[in-house]
Write a protein that holds these residues in place. Sequence first.
Motif, PDB file in Angstrom:
ATOM      1  N   GLU A  38       0.827  -1.214   0.000  1.00  0.00           N
ATOM      2  CA  GLU A  38       0.000   0.000   0.000  1.00  0.00           C
ATOM      3  C   GLU A  38       0.858   1.259   0.000  1.00  0.00           C
ATOM      4  OE1 GLU A  38      -3.064   0.054  -0.708  1.00  0.00           O
ATOM      5  OE2 GLU A  38      -3.599  -2.033  -0.378  1.00  0.00           O
ATOM      6  N   VAL A  39       1.955   1.257   0.735  1.00  0.00           N
ATOM      7  CA  VAL A  39       2.859   2.414   0.726  1.00  0.00           C
ATOM      8  C   VAL A  39       3.444   2.599  -0.668  1.00  0.00           C
ATOM      9  CG1 VAL A  39       5.054   3.312   1.617  1.00  0.00           C
ATOM     10  CG2 VAL A  39       3.365   2.355   3.186  1.00  0.00           C
ATOM     11  N   GLY A  40       3.761   1.499  -1.336  1.00  0.00           N
ATOM     12  CA  GLY A  40       4.239   1.585  -2.716  1.00  0.00           C
ATOM     13  C   GLY A  40       3.210   2.214  -3.634  1.00  0.00           C
ATOM     14  N   GLU A  41       1.938   1.914  -3.388  1.00  0.00           N
ATOM     15  CA  GLU A  41       0.880   2.512  -4.204  1.00  0.00           C
ATOM     16  C   GLU A  41       0.758   4.014  -3.945  1.00  0.00           C
ATOM     17  OE1 GLU A  41      -2.724   0.193  -3.897  1.00  0.00           O
ATOM     18  OE2 GLU A  41      -1.657  -1.642  -4.456  1.00  0.00           O
ATOM     19  N   VAL A  42       1.037   4.440  -2.713  1.00  0.00           N
ATOM     20  CA  VAL A  42       1.077   5.885  -2.435  1.00  0.00           C
ATOM     21  C   VAL A  42       2.188   6.517  -3.269  1.00  0.00           C
ATOM     22  CG1 VAL A  42       1.581   7.656  -0.701  1.00  0.00           C
ATOM     23  CG2 VAL A  42       0.116   5.726  -0.102  1.00  0.00           C
ATOM     24  N   GLY A  43       3.349   5.890  -3.257  1.00  0.00           N
ATOM     25  CA  GLY A  43       4.466   6.406  -4.047  1.00  0.00           C
ATOM     26  C   GLY A  43       4.135   6.484  -5.523  1.00  0.00           C
ATOM     27  N   ALA A  44       3.516   5.439  -6.049  1.00  0.00           N
ATOM     28  CA  ALA A  44       3.141   5.433  -7.470  1.00  0.00           C
ATOM     29  C   ALA A  44       2.135   6.548  -7.765  1.00  0.00           C
ATOM     30  CB  ALA A  44       2.558   4.073  -7.849  1.00  0.00           C
ATOM     31  N   ALA A  45       1.194   6.773  -6.854  1.00  0.00           N
ATOM     32  CA  ALA A  45       0.200   7.826  -7.060  1.00  0.00           C
ATOM     33  C   ALA A  45       0.846   9.211  -7.026  1.00  0.00           C
ATOM     34  CB  ALA A  45      -0.914   7.716  -6.013  1.00  0.00           C
ATOM     35  N   VAL A  46       1.809   9.409  -6.119  1.00  0.00           N
ATOM     36  CA  VAL A  46       2.511  10.702  -6.057  1.00  0.00           C
ATOM     37  C   VAL A  46       3.295  10.937  -7.349  1.00  0.00           C
ATOM     38  CG1 VAL A  46       4.358  11.989  -4.897  1.00  0.00           C
ATOM     39  CG2 VAL A  46       2.634  10.796  -3.543  1.00  0.00           C
ATOM     40  N   ILE A  47       3.992   9.907  -7.811  1.00  0.00           N
ATOM     41  CA  ILE A  47       4.734  10.032  -9.072  1.00  0.00           C
ATOM     42  C   ILE A  47       3.769  10.330 -10.220  1.00  0.00           C
ATOM     43  CG2 ILE A  47       6.056   8.677 -10.773  1.00  0.00           C
ATOM     44  CD1 ILE A  47       7.498   7.412  -8.310  1.00  0.00           C
ATOM     45  N   GLY A  48       2.626   9.656 -10.200  1.00  0.00           N
ATOM     46  CA  GLY A  48       1.634   9.903 -11.246  1.00  0.00           C
ATOM     47  C   GLY A  48       0.997  11.275 -11.152  1.00  0.00           C
ATOM     48  N   ALA A  49       0.787  11.750  -9.938  1.00  0.00           N
ATOM     49  CA  ALA A  49       0.158  13.073  -9.756  1.00  0.00           C
ATOM     50  C   ALA A  49       1.099  14.204 -10.142  1.00  0.00           C
ATOM     51  CB  ALA A  49      -0.298  13.245  -8.310  1.00  0.00           C
ATOM     52  N   GLY A  51       3.556  13.766 -12.435  1.00  0.00           N
ATOM     53  CA  GLY A  51       4.041  13.542 -13.797  1.00  0.00           C
ATOM     54  C   GLY A  51       5.523  13.275 -13.868  1.00  0.00           C
ATOM     55  N   GLN A  52       6.082  12.658 -12.839  1.00  0.00           N
ATOM     56  CA  GLN A  52       7.528  12.441 -12.780  1.00  0.00           C
ATOM     57  C   GLN A  52       8.035  11.410 -13.773  1.00  0.00           C
ATOM     58  OE1 GLN A  52       9.958  14.174 -10.969  1.00  0.00           O
ATOM     59  NE2 GLN A  52       8.173  15.492 -10.990  1.00  0.00           N
ATOM     60  N   ASN A  53       7.152  10.572 -14.286  1.00  0.00           N
ATOM     61  CA  ASN A  53       7.575   9.611 -15.306  1.00  0.00           C
ATOM     62  C   ASN A  53       7.282  10.229 -16.668  1.00  0.00           C
ATOM     63  OD1 ASN A  53       7.799   7.512 -17.169  1.00  0.00           O
ATOM     64  ND2 ASN A  53       7.084   5.983 -15.707  1.00  0.00           N
ATOM     65  N   PRO A  54       8.329  10.677 -17.392  1.00  0.00           N
ATOM     66  CA  PRO A  54       8.095  11.371 -18.651  1.00  0.00           C
ATOM     67  C   PRO A  54       7.409  10.494 -19.707  1.00  0.00           C
ATOM     68  CG  PRO A  54      10.464  11.234 -18.174  1.00  0.00           C
ATOM     69  CD  PRO A  54       9.734  10.576 -17.053  1.00  0.00           C
ATOM     70  N   LYS A  56       5.009   8.365 -19.099  1.00  0.00           N
ATOM     71  CA  LYS A  56       3.581   8.252 -18.787  1.00  0.00           C
ATOM     72  C   LYS A  56       2.904   9.604 -18.578  1.00  0.00           C
ATOM     73  CE  LYS A  56       3.934   3.741 -16.537  1.00  0.00           C
ATOM     74  NZ  LYS A  56       3.705   3.014 -15.274  1.00  0.00           N
ATOM     75  N   GLY A  57       3.657  10.575 -18.080  1.00  0.00           N
ATOM     76  CA  GLY A  57       3.051  11.875 -17.787  1.00  0.00           C
ATOM     77  C   GLY A  57       2.191  11.804 -16.531  1.00  0.00           C
ATOM     78  N   VAL A  58       1.204  12.677 -16.431  1.00  0.00           N
ATOM     79  CA  VAL A  58       0.317  12.717 -15.263  1.00  0.00           C
ATOM     80  C   VAL A  58      -0.717  11.605 -15.406  1.00  0.00           C
ATOM     81  CG1 VAL A  58      -1.388  14.083 -13.994  1.00  0.00           C
ATOM     82  CG2 VAL A  58       0.674  15.182 -14.893  1.00  0.00           C
ATOM     83  N   THR A  59      -0.692  10.685 -14.443  1.00  0.00           N
ATOM     84  CA  THR A  59      -1.595   9.528 -14.493  1.00  0.00           C
ATOM     85  C   THR A  59      -2.513   9.436 -13.280  1.00  0.00           C
ATOM     86  OG1 THR A  59       0.087   8.156 -13.426  1.00  0.00           O
ATOM     87  CG2 THR A  59       0.047   8.162 -15.849  1.00  0.00           C
ATOM     88  N   HIS A  60      -2.252  10.241 -12.260  1.00  0.00           N
ATOM     89  CA  HIS A  60      -3.031  10.207 -11.024  1.00  0.00           C
ATOM     90  C   HIS A  60      -3.374  11.632 -10.607  1.00  0.00           C
ATOM     91  CE1 HIS A  60      -1.135   6.248 -10.886  1.00  0.00           C
ATOM     92  NE2 HIS A  60      -2.018   5.883  -9.977  1.00  0.00           N
ATOM     93  N   THR A  61      -4.284  11.735  -9.657  1.00  0.00           N
ATOM     94  CA  THR A  61      -4.633  13.023  -9.055  1.00  0.00           C
ATOM     95  C   THR A  61      -4.208  12.997  -7.598  1.00  0.00           C
ATOM     96  OG1 THR A  61      -6.808  12.285  -8.288  1.00  0.00           O
ATOM     97  CG2 THR A  61      -6.671  13.161 -10.554  1.00  0.00           C
ATOM     98  N   TRP A  62      -4.235  14.169  -6.971  1.00  0.00           N
ATOM     99  CA  TRP A  62      -3.931  14.219  -5.540  1.00  0.00           C
ATOM    100  C   TRP A  62      -5.041  13.543  -4.736  1.00  0.00           C
ATOM    101  CZ3 TRP A  62       0.704  14.601  -3.875  1.00  0.00           C
ATOM    102  CH2 TRP A  62       1.663  15.215  -4.675  1.00  0.00           C
ATOM    103  N   GLU A  63      -6.221  13.461  -5.295  1.00  0.00           N
ATOM    104  CA  GLU A  63      -7.291  12.702  -4.641  1.00  0.00           C
ATOM    105  C   GLU A  63      -6.941  11.212  -4.635  1.00  0.00           C
ATOM    106  OE1 GLU A  63     -12.139  12.117  -4.703  1.00  0.00           O
ATOM    107  OE2 GLU A  63     -11.205  13.344  -6.250  1.00  0.00           O
ATOM    108  N   ASP A  64      -6.311  10.726  -5.711  1.00  0.00           N
ATOM    109  CA  ASP A  64      -5.841   9.339  -5.737  1.00  0.00           C
ATOM    110  C   ASP A  64      -4.824   9.104  -4.618  1.00  0.00           C
ATOM    111  OD1 ASP A  64      -7.346   8.685  -8.038  1.00  0.00           O
ATOM    112  OD2 ASP A  64      -5.722   9.363  -9.368  1.00  0.00           O
ATOM    113  N   VAL A  65      -3.943  10.076  -4.410  1.00  0.00           N
ATOM    114  CA  VAL A  65      -2.948   9.966  -3.334  1.00  0.00           C
ATOM    115  C   VAL A  65      -3.658   9.872  -1.984  1.00  0.00           C
ATOM    116  CG1 VAL A  65      -1.005  11.102  -2.163  1.00  0.00           C
ATOM    117  CG2 VAL A  65      -1.188  11.197  -4.677  1.00  0.00           C
TER     118      VAL A  65
END
Length: 143
Positions: A38-49, A51-54, A56-65
């Motif tokens: 679950e902590v890993g999923e938080v990290g993935a959501a932050v990266i997605g929110a 857009g740190q992965n060029p 993929k770009g923005v894939t999540h919202t802060w609500e997802d986090v």
Amino acid sequence: MDSRIWESVDHLVAWLDEESTQSPQEERLLRLLKLSEEVGEVGAAVIGATGQNPRKGVTHTWEDVQHELCDVVFSALVALRTLTPDAPRVFAERLAYVERRSAASREPARPEQPEQPQKSATSRKAEKPEKPEQRERREQPED
């Protein structure tokens, strides 16, 4: 903590126990490991929110986090309840401890007394009252 939360945790634990195909010891370990997932999923959501992965770009919202953080909390409470039937008491005691510790760190520091400078041996000697014979020797003219 709201008693409804602990009722929900108890229901989740009962449901997970009923559905488990693992031994109680393995199930306990897997519920602890679930926290890492679950902590890993938080990290993935932050990266997605952010857009740190060029690629993929923005894939999540802060609500997802926020939702992923809630999943971490749920998993932690389920793991705690799996370890002890007295989870509400353990949690309340730990919360009280953290509150006391954080309150103590917010208390204003007591004003320190200014340090007196260290006195050298000669200045300490000068503070001692002279004996009469010392004064006489000092007052006699040199030849």
